[in-house]
Structure formats: structure tokens, C-alpha cells
Design a protein around this motif. Sequence first.
Motif, PDB file in Angstrom:
ATOM      1  N   SER A 134       0.861  -1.186   0.000  1.00 35.43           N
ATOM      2  CA  SER A 134       0.000   0.000   0.000  1.00 35.43           C
ATOM      3  C   SER A 134       0.892   1.230   0.000  1.00 35.43           C
ATOM      4  CB  SER A 134      -0.917   0.010   1.237  1.00 35.43           C
ATOM      5  OG  SER A 134      -0.136   0.148   2.415  1.00 35.43           O
ATOM      6  N   GLU A 135       0.277   2.390  -0.054  1.00 33.78           N
ATOM      7  CA  GLU A 135       1.031   3.648  -0.064  1.00 33.78           C
ATOM      8  C   GLU A 135       0.436   4.610   0.957  1.00 33.78           C
ATOM      9  OE1 GLU A 135       2.314   3.419  -4.788  1.00 33.78           O
ATOM     10  OE2 GLU A 135       0.934   4.996  -4.110  1.00 33.78           O
ATOM     11  N   ALA A 136       1.306   5.377   1.611  1.00 31.24           N
ATOM     12  CA  ALA A 136       0.869   6.399   2.560  1.00 31.24           C
ATOM     13  C   ALA A 136       0.680   7.708   1.805  1.00 31.24           C
ATOM     14  CB  ALA A 136       1.895   6.570   3.671  1.00 31.24           C
ATOM     15  N   ALA A 137      -0.515   8.274   1.889  1.00 34.03           N
ATOM     16  CA  ALA A 137      -0.838   9.493   1.148  1.00 34.03           C
ATOM     17  C   ALA A 137      -1.040  10.657   2.111  1.00 34.03           C
ATOM     18  CB  ALA A 137      -2.101   9.281   0.320  1.00 34.03           C
ATOM     19  N   HIS A 138      -0.269  11.724   1.931  1.00 35.13           N
ATOM     20  CA  HIS A 138      -0.506  12.935   2.710  1.00 35.13           C
ATOM     21  C   HIS A 138      -1.780  13.610   2.212  1.00 35.13           C
ATOM     22  CE1 HIS A 138       3.788  12.482   3.816  1.00 35.13           C
ATOM     23  NE2 HIS A 138       3.387  13.070   4.932  1.00 35.13           N
ATOM     24  N   ILE A 139      -2.630  13.993   3.140  1.00 32.78           N
ATOM     25  CA  ILE A 139      -3.902  14.635   2.778  1.00 32.78           C
ATOM     26  C   ILE A 139      -3.650  16.096   2.415  1.00 32.78           C
ATOM     27  CG2 ILE A 139      -6.214  15.213   3.570  1.00 32.78           C
ATOM     28  CD1 ILE A 139      -5.878  12.874   5.609  1.00 32.78           C
ATOM     29  N   ARG A 140      -3.146  16.842   3.363  1.00 30.43           N
ATOM     30  CA  ARG A 140      -2.712  18.222   3.096  1.00 30.43           C
ATOM     31  C   ARG A 140      -1.228  18.151   2.759  1.00 30.43           C
ATOM     32  NH1 ARG A 140      -4.752  23.407   6.183  1.00 30.43           N
ATOM     33  NH2 ARG A 140      -3.411  25.023   5.306  1.00 30.43           N
ATOM     34  N   PRO A 141      -0.829  18.546   1.546  1.00 26.48           N
ATOM     35  CA  PRO A 141       0.566  18.382   1.133  1.00 26.48           C
ATOM     36  C   PRO A 141       1.536  19.073   2.081  1.00 26.48           C
ATOM     37  CG  PRO A 141      -0.811  18.937  -0.746  1.00 26.48           C
ATOM     38  CD  PRO A 141      -1.665  19.107   0.472  1.00 26.48           C
ATOM     39  N   LEU A 142       2.737  18.504   2.189  1.00 26.27           N
ATOM     40  CA  LEU A 142       3.784  19.098   3.008  1.00 26.27           C
ATOM     41  C   LEU A 142       4.366  20.321   2.311  1.00 26.27           C
ATOM     42  CD1 LEU A 142       5.742  15.883   4.113  1.00 26.27           C
ATOM     43  CD2 LEU A 142       3.724  16.916   5.149  1.00 26.27           C
TER      44      LEU A 142
END
Length: 302
Positions: free
Chosen positions: A220-228
Motif C-alpha cells: 500500500s502507499e501512505a498518502a498525505h492529505i494536506r501536502p507538506l
Amino acid sequence: MIPGQKALLQLNRRTHTKFIGGSRFKNRREAFDAGVHRTTQAGIAGQAAGTQSICLSAGYSDDETDGDLITYTGFGGRDASTGKHIADQQLVQGNLGLVENYNLGRPVRVLVKLSVLSGNSSDTEYLYLGLFEVVSWSWGFRDGWKVLVYQLCVLGNQSLVPEEVAFSLARGEELPALRKSASVTRLVRNSAVARSVKKLYADTCQMCGLQLRTAAGTYSEAAHIRPLGIPHRGPDSLSNLLCLCPNCHTQFDGHALTVAPDGTVLKFDVPVGQLTVDDRHRLDFDQLEYQREISTGNTEQP
């Protein structure tokens, strides 16, 4: 590799080898002749299939630099005499090309007018900052109209920006002589946080419920919701992460998938499912609302 991609990469590498970060040009024509930015007027040199370079000039007050990170506003929709937005920007030509760079991991060359860095209008030379990658794109809102906002980070997280320049950019100071060493702001992701969200959901996508299995195990992949980083400045924390399959991750970052306040997963505003949230996952739904807003151009960048 699609037609033209190899040639684009080779051109960027040859140009960057010849003109390292910190090279100066007296004007846009000199940078054009050197092959760094092949247009003397437009801020974007590119087509819908891919963008080769961008130039930061004094035209957009919304463009921002923070060490090795750049926020860049797309072209179009502005009145030529007043600079005010009079129409929505469109995903066409170089604007679409920057999205293609993001999708395919293509580098883009970055040229900047020295007056942007120093605040002194008499600084008319141009500085080549080096190769950058487009790490996110979204919609913003300017003067009541939608604009495209891109986030670029120096390629490979290896600073190509002269450290003294980056130090000045981060602090809003005038451009110093290029000889002193200083610290540089860089975007650093915490891999432990990413591993934790994937472990929490056993590599099962929170949006579609798919658990990919490979010969090496689940994936799976970890997705940032609000971009860094700028302009979004999202936190690198579990509350700002989702566990997604590659397909949903691509659609989420590409602003096709969003999540409503009640957890409904939307594809272009059409309900397609329900977000799975583990009780141990203190998910920040405000970040999901922010992602919805930048996916449709309904918010001002902070």
C-alpha cells in the motif's frame, strides 16, 4: 517511456551539466540562447505533453520560495495591463505540461529573476536555480478566479540552490554575495509515520478496500492529505495520512477523489464509497476538507 520523454530528460541533464545552480544570465535572451529557458516572454516553456522550464519573475506576488521549495502559479486568466485575474486558469499547454511532469516524474529547470529574490527592481539579471521536481499541484483562488498552484522541490532532495540564496529566500532578506555557508530549508518526510499508517490498516486501502498482494507480501502507499511544504504546510503526522492503494493514491493526489465531512468518498463529486477509519487513527477531517477545497479551487492559499 513515452515519445519525447527520453529526449526531454537528456536535454535537462545536458543543460544542467553545463549550467549548474548559481549560473547567471544578464537577461532572458541570454538564458534563451543557452537553452535554459526557451522563451523570452512566457513564464512556462512547455506544452501539454510536458514542461521543460519555468521562470519566476516579478509578475506573480503569489509565487513563494522557501529554501529548496517553490510555490509557482500557472499562466493565464490575467489582464495584461493591470495584472488582475479576469478568468479561470485552464489545464492546457504548459499548465497541463507541469501536471504531466508531476505524473511522470520529469524534472523541470527553474530560472529566477534576481529582483524576485532581493526585492530590488534594479536587479535585472537571472539566476539558474537547477533541476526541480513537481511534487504537488492543486487549485487556488485569486481575485475570485481559479488558478493552478504547483509545488516544486529540488530534484532528489539534494540542494542545487546556492545555500546563501536559499538562506535569504527563507528569511526574506536581500540576496547576499554567493560565498557564505548557511543552513537550507528542506522537505523531510518521516518514513516511520508512513509505515505506521500502512501497518494500522494492514496495507488495505481506506477508500476502496483493496489489499494488493505481491510475491513479497502486501503493498500500500501512505498518502498525505494536506501536502507538506509551501504553500500548504501540512503536518507529517498520522492525522494527515491515509493508507491507499496506488490507484486511489494517484486519483487522490490528482484531485479526482475527495472525502466529504461524513466520510463519503467522492469521485468528481459523485459518491463512490465510504472511507474506512480505524478507531486508533485520529484522522483530522479538517485536512480532508482542505484537500476537497484545493481540488475544486474554493479556497485561498494561506
